[in-house]
Design an enzyme around this catalytic site. Structure first.
Site, PDB file in Angstrom:
ATOM      1  N   ARG B 274      -8.234  14.449 -10.984  1.00  0.00           N
ATOM      2  CA  ARG B 274      -7.772  15.366  -9.944  1.00  0.00           C
ATOM      3  C   ARG B 274      -7.105  16.578 -10.603  1.00  0.00           C
ATOM      4  NH1 ARG B 274      -8.627  17.335  -4.960  1.00  0.00           N
ATOM      5  NH2 ARG B 274      -6.688  18.053  -3.996  1.00  0.00           N
ATOM      6  N   LEU B 344      -1.901   9.568  -5.423  1.00  0.00           N
ATOM      7  CA  LEU B 344      -3.210   9.926  -4.888  1.00  0.00           C
ATOM      8  C   LEU B 344      -3.154  11.011  -3.809  1.00  0.00           C
ATOM      9  CD1 LEU B 344      -4.234   7.443  -6.503  1.00  0.00           C
ATOM     10  CD2 LEU B 344      -5.598   6.837  -4.515  1.00  0.00           C
ATOM     11  N   GLY B 345      -1.978  11.448  -3.468  1.00  0.00           N
ATOM     12  CA  GLY B 345      -1.890  12.490  -2.448  1.00  0.00           C
ATOM     13  C   GLY B 345      -2.505  12.020  -1.136  1.00  0.00           C
ATOM     14  N   GLU B 369       5.996 -17.161   1.469  1.00  0.00           N
ATOM     15  CA  GLU B 369       6.243 -18.011   0.290  1.00  0.00           C
ATOM     16  C   GLU B 369       7.658 -17.816  -0.252  1.00  0.00           C
ATOM     17  OE1 GLU B 369       4.404 -20.213  -1.272  1.00  0.00           O
ATOM     18  OE2 GLU B 369       2.552 -20.011  -0.146  1.00  0.00           O
ATOM     19  N   THR B 371      10.943 -15.340   1.011  1.00  0.00           N
ATOM     20  CA  THR B 371      11.128 -13.892   0.939  1.00  0.00           C
ATOM     21  C   THR B 371      11.795 -13.541  -0.399  1.00  0.00           C
ATOM     22  OG1 THR B 371      13.351 -13.881   1.856  1.00  0.00           O
ATOM     23  CG2 THR B 371      11.529 -13.816   3.451  1.00  0.00           C
TER      24      THR B 371
END
Ligand SMILES: Cc1cc2nc3c(=O)[nH]c(=O)nc-3n(C[C@H](O)[C@H](O)[C@H](O)COP(=O)(O)OP(=O)(O)OC[C@H]3O[C@@H](n4cnc5c(N)ncnc54)[C@H](O)[C@@H]3O)c2cc1C
Lengths: 255, 390
Positions: B274, B344-345, B369, B371
């Site tokens: 990018r 990743l925008g 499972e 917290t």
């Protein structure tokens, strides 16, 4: 009733993952193997799959994988056994010579009294692209040889194969025993099941010294392909097309 | 897959072989379909027979019951690869293996093991695990589901369970219930409940914004009659379901790393391609810090899980050590997924990319499972000797 059981040898080579980033080793005549991931060569993998399918269809037979190589090749032999091959033979050398005929001699010595109906190879190995070993082995054993096969069947002592040509295909028939080199298209190699991986540990892997022929061909220098010059972005969308066409004509001279 | 710390060198050939097989399965079969399945909110059931054939269900259980007989590092690597695909796919396998097959293996009679484990390993019989109830989540010892033994030795089950993964898909439910009117958690026993029993209902829980490619259901039992051989004879007390959770949490510690690795790989690739302000965004220091943090946490997590796996194989691991790994690895994975999404925008919010799907999924993994908080309390108690739960 399926086809009669056949005894198949598949000769496999261990090569680096073709998507690796390669460097030349300090020797200058080979690639640097440090950090590379090795596996059964792609075409040899297709050959293993083809053999397994023939024996599954026939409901019996035996698939034996054979490799010339140092001890690291045992991992590839075990992988083939984890896919389903019954046993493996390592023909041990310190390193695989660049002379395909020398390798073929070692394989022919191993295979000649093995009672094999079919001996399969990949059409060539990715690391050398020579394609010598399969055909040379056929010649040494005096067997018919069909190369670059994309489909393979056996029935009542005969084999039939399809070969893809430029814009056409060819169907050939041949008596067994025979040597066949495999192209892609046969069937994608299966991934070993987890049980298969565990079972492979218990299958026989025999290791013995390779009876290599004289090595008369050697690599003098290895080079990487020249770096590709960086690409150039001319613009985006339809408005960039005229400029692109102009550059392809005047600069790249491909149009 | 980047192996920055050469962790491969700490794995055996068979361990790498298992990882590579499952990796290829995920690349070829899971990744092409998972984005759509997630958006549609369905578990890709068509993958079940292939997963069975590959051998991922209950893979660390013995071969004599039709399982692959793998060691725990191999098992962990399977979970890592499956969750590199999607937490829902890994959850399916965790529940089937660690929460449904494992209790039958650990607490079942020989007849129960022979009857159920082989078809479950193949994926022909699907299981689920019912512990959580609407009013009892972190505190399952308070459960009110009750089984009463009848004069002929059969049982009658009443109650309900909530948030049950595979609940509507399952052929059998491993249901944890108190017995014979005894409200103490010592009376808890496990039952194999066929889901086609009269009085058994499963209802899909709608409206999930996380773990969408997974079946999560509410179960209710109204006078469900069970044969005498439905009870798991070796089960007894809350510690039995907790032992199952320890198995599953171990796998989750690896699984979360898989999700983190997927996000890291995606972010790394994106950062190199990018271009913004005439340079790949990976050339800017802010994004490099992001990537360096992600990489560092993944490597640390891998070393934790790998060592834990070795301890588990040696038979010396403790549930508290599992808590540390689950807590840490899921937590870092949630952070990594979020940072990847940001890197990743705008593309980072699309289902076409994995980051936001993983980010949303991992919120479930953070909660189920045990917290994150509950594991903090387990660790706190382990080091201080003081119980902070109540
Ligand atoms: C997608 C999904 C799938 C699931 N699958 C299953 C399954 O297959 N089978 C099954 O039995 N269950 C399943 N669960 C349930 C899961 O295990 C529970 O949601 C979990 O145990 C938390 O319970 P709870 O949601 O009731 O939260 P609560 O226990 O109500 O907790 C709410 C909040 O309070 C905190 N908290 C609770 N107790 C304390 C305390 N003592 N001190 C400080 N903070 C505390 C918690 O950390 C949390 O932040 C699933 C859940 C989800 C989301």
């Amino acid at each position: 009733m399926g086809a009669p059981a056949v005894k198949i040898a598949v000769c496999i080579k261990r090569t680096p993952d073709s998507e690796s980033r390669f460097r030349i080793a300090s020797s200058g005549v080979a690639i640097d193997e440090a950090g590379l991931k090795f596996d059964i060569d792609d075409f040899a993998g297709y050959a293993v799959e083809a053999a397994l399918q023939i024996n599954e269809k026939g409901g019996g037979g035996e698939t034996v994988v054979v490799a010339v190589g140092p001890d690291s090749v045992q991992e590839s032999l075990r992988k083939a056994m984890s896919m389903g091959a019954d046993r493996a033979v390592q023909l041990k050398v310190d390193s695989v010579p660049a002379d395909g005929l020398a390798v073929a001699k070692a394989l022919a010595a191993e295979l000649k009294d093995g009672g094999y109906d079919l001996i399969l190879f990949g059409k060539h190995a990715f690391d050398t692209s020579a394609g010598v070993v399969g055909t040379a082995t056929a010649e040494l054993l005096g067997l018919p040889c069909v190369t670059a096969v994309s489909q393979l069947d056996v029935a009542s002592g005969r084999g039939s194969a399809r070969r893809e040509l430029e814009g056409a295909a060819e169907l050939v028939e041949f008596p067994l025993p025979a040597v066949v080199t495999i192209d892609e298209g046969v069937a994608r190699p299966r991934y070993p099941s987890l049980k298969g991986i565990m079972a492979a540990k218990k299958k026989p892997l025999e290791s013995k010294p390779a009876q290599l022929g004289a090595v008369r061909v050697s690599v003098q220098k290895a080079e990487l392909p020249p770096e590709r010059p960086a690409g150039r972005i001319i613009g985006e969308g339809a408005s960039a097309v005229p400029e692109l066409v102009r550059l392809l004509q005047s600069e790249a001279k491909v149009l | 897959m980047l192996d920055f710390y050469d962790i491969d060198s700490a794995l055996s050939e068979e361990e790498r072989a298992v990882r590579d097989s499952v990796r290829r399965f995920v690349d070829e079969r899971v990744l092409p379909v998972i984005g759509d399945a997630y958006v549609q909110g369905r578990f890709p059931k068509e993958l079940i027979p292939e997963m069975g054939e590959l051998g991922v269900f209950g893979a660390n259980l013995p071969e004599e019951y039709g399982c692959a007989g793998l060691n725990n590092v191999q098992y962990g690597l399977i979970m890592q690869e499956l969750e590199r695909g999607d937490s829902g796919v890994r959850s399916f396998a965790s529940v089937q293996g660690a929460l449904a097959m494992y209790p039958i293996y650990a607490f079942g009679s020989e007849a129960q093991k022979r009857r159920w484990l082989p078809p479950m390993a193949k994926g022909e019989v699907i299981g689920c695990f019912g512990l959580t109830e609407p009013d009892y989540g972190s505190n399952p010892s308070g459960m009110i589901t009750m089984a009463r033994e009848q004069s002929d030795g059969s049982w009658v089950l009443n109650g309900s369970k909530m948030w049950i993964t595979n609940g509507s898909t399952a052929n059998i439910a491993i249901v944890w219930a108190k017995t014979n009117g005894d409200a103490s958690d010592r009376s808890i026993r496990g039952f194999i409940v066929p889901t086609d029993s009269a009085g058994f209902k499963a209802k899909d829980q709608k409206g999930k914004l996380s773990l969408r490619a997974s079946d999560t259901s509410e179960l209710s039992f109204q006078d469900v009659r069970l044969e005498a051989d439905a009870i798991l004879p070796g089960s007894g007390g809350l510690k039995s379901p907790l032992m199952c959770l320890t198995q599953a949490r171990y796998g989750i510690s690896w699984g979360a790393l898989g999700a983190a690795m997927a996000c890291f790989e995606e972010a790394l690739e994106y950062s190199k391609t990018r271009v913004m302000f005439d340079r790949p965004i990976g050339g800017y220091q802010i994004q490099q810090v992001r990537l360096a943090e992600m990489l560092t946490e993944i490597v640390k997590g891998q070393l934790v899980s790998l060592h834990l796996g070795r301890l588990k194989d040696a038979g010396t691991f403790t549930p508290q050590q599992v808590s540390l790994a689950k807590r840490n690895n899921v937590n870092i994975a949630t952070e990594i997924a979020r940072e990847a999404r940001r890197l990743l925008g705008a593309n980072g919010i699309l289902a076409e990319y994995g980051a936001m799907r993983h980010m949303a999924n991992l919120e479930s993994v953070y909660t189920y499972e045990g917290t994150h908080d509950v594991h903090s309390l387990i660790l706190g108690q382990a080091v201080t000797g003081l119980n902070a739960f109540k």
